[in-house]
Design a protein around this motif. Structure first.
Motif, PDB file in Angstrom:
ATOM      1  N   ARG A 189       5.100   3.440  -2.180  1.00 41.58           N
ATOM      2  CA  ARG A 189       4.025   2.519  -2.554  1.00 41.58           C
ATOM      3  C   ARG A 189       4.643   1.127  -2.627  1.00 41.58           C
ATOM      4  NH1 ARG A 189       1.498   3.260  -8.036  1.00 41.58           N
ATOM      5  NH2 ARG A 189       0.616   5.134  -7.149  1.00 41.58           N
ATOM      6  N   GLY A 202       0.811  -1.204   0.000  1.00 40.78           N
ATOM      7  CA  GLY A 202       0.000   0.000   0.000  1.00 40.78           C
ATOM      8  C   GLY A 202       0.846   1.255   0.000  1.00 40.78           C
ATOM      9  N   THR A 203       0.190   2.364   0.269  1.00 36.66           N
ATOM     10  CA  THR A 203       0.817   3.674   0.195  1.00 36.66           C
ATOM     11  C   THR A 203       1.122   4.190   1.594  1.00 36.66           C
ATOM     12  OG1 THR A 203      -0.490   4.074  -1.802  1.00 36.66           O
ATOM     13  CG2 THR A 203       0.576   5.969  -0.807  1.00 36.66           C
ATOM     14  N   ARG A 230      -7.836  10.185   4.360  1.00 37.72           N
ATOM     15  CA  ARG A 230      -7.319   9.145   3.457  1.00 37.72           C
ATOM     16  C   ARG A 230      -6.968   7.848   4.191  1.00 37.72           C
ATOM     17  NH1 ARG A 230      -5.188  11.547  -1.608  1.00 37.72           N
ATOM     18  NH2 ARG A 230      -6.630  13.259  -1.982  1.00 37.72           N
ATOM     19  N   ALA A 239      -8.242   5.060   4.505  1.00 35.64           N
ATOM     20  CA  ALA A 239      -8.475   3.806   3.790  1.00 35.64           C
ATOM     21  C   ALA A 239      -7.389   3.513   2.756  1.00 35.64           C
ATOM     22  CB  ALA A 239      -9.839   3.836   3.106  1.00 35.64           C
ATOM     23  N   THR A 240      -6.683   4.558   2.306  1.00 39.03           N
ATOM     24  CA  THR A 240      -5.729   4.360   1.216  1.00 39.03           C
ATOM     25  C   THR A 240      -4.314   4.836   1.517  1.00 39.03           C
ATOM     26  OG1 THR A 240      -6.342   6.501   0.257  1.00 39.03           O
ATOM     27  CG2 THR A 240      -7.531   4.553  -0.539  1.00 39.03           C
TER      28      THR A 240
END
Length: 109
Positions: A82, A21-22, A49, A51-52
């Motif tokens: 990432r 993920g980020t 943000r 969730a991401t």
């Protein structure tokens, strides 16, 4: 409210490089006025943000290995990863709108 986790040289690999993920890492110092200015911006982005995007902070005075490895010369420096790969380095405090625009551009590119 989403918590911004404090990481160290010892936890950097597990929390950033090995993570899917980020991840945004804020290289900061207690004595740095611009670091204090960007702190609430990062807190808002962490909430919006969550969730991401995971946001961590690392103290440059207490973690010389990460500072050396990523050639951190100024605070705040934000590194965007990432899947463990460095995508972008952002140096200096900025507004929420500008930071979000830069993060989104880096993630799309």
């Amino acid at each position: 409210m989403t918590e911004i986790t404090h990481i160290t040289d010892e936890t950097f690999e597990r929390q950033v490089l090995a993570r899917k993920g980020t991840v945004l890492v804020d290289f900061t110092a207690e004595w740095c006025p611009p670091c204090h200015m960007i702190k609430p911006v990062l807190a808002q982005i962490a909430d919006e943000r969550s969730a991401t995007l995971t946001i961590h902070t690392i103290d440059t005075d207490e973690n010389p290995t990460a500072v050396r490895d990523y050639k951190i010369m100024s605070q705040p420096t934000l590194l965007l990863f990432r899947d463990g790969q460095l995508l972008r380095t952002l140096v200096g405090a900025r507004s929420k709108a500008k930071l979000l625009a830069e993060l989104d551009a880096a993630l799309q590119g």
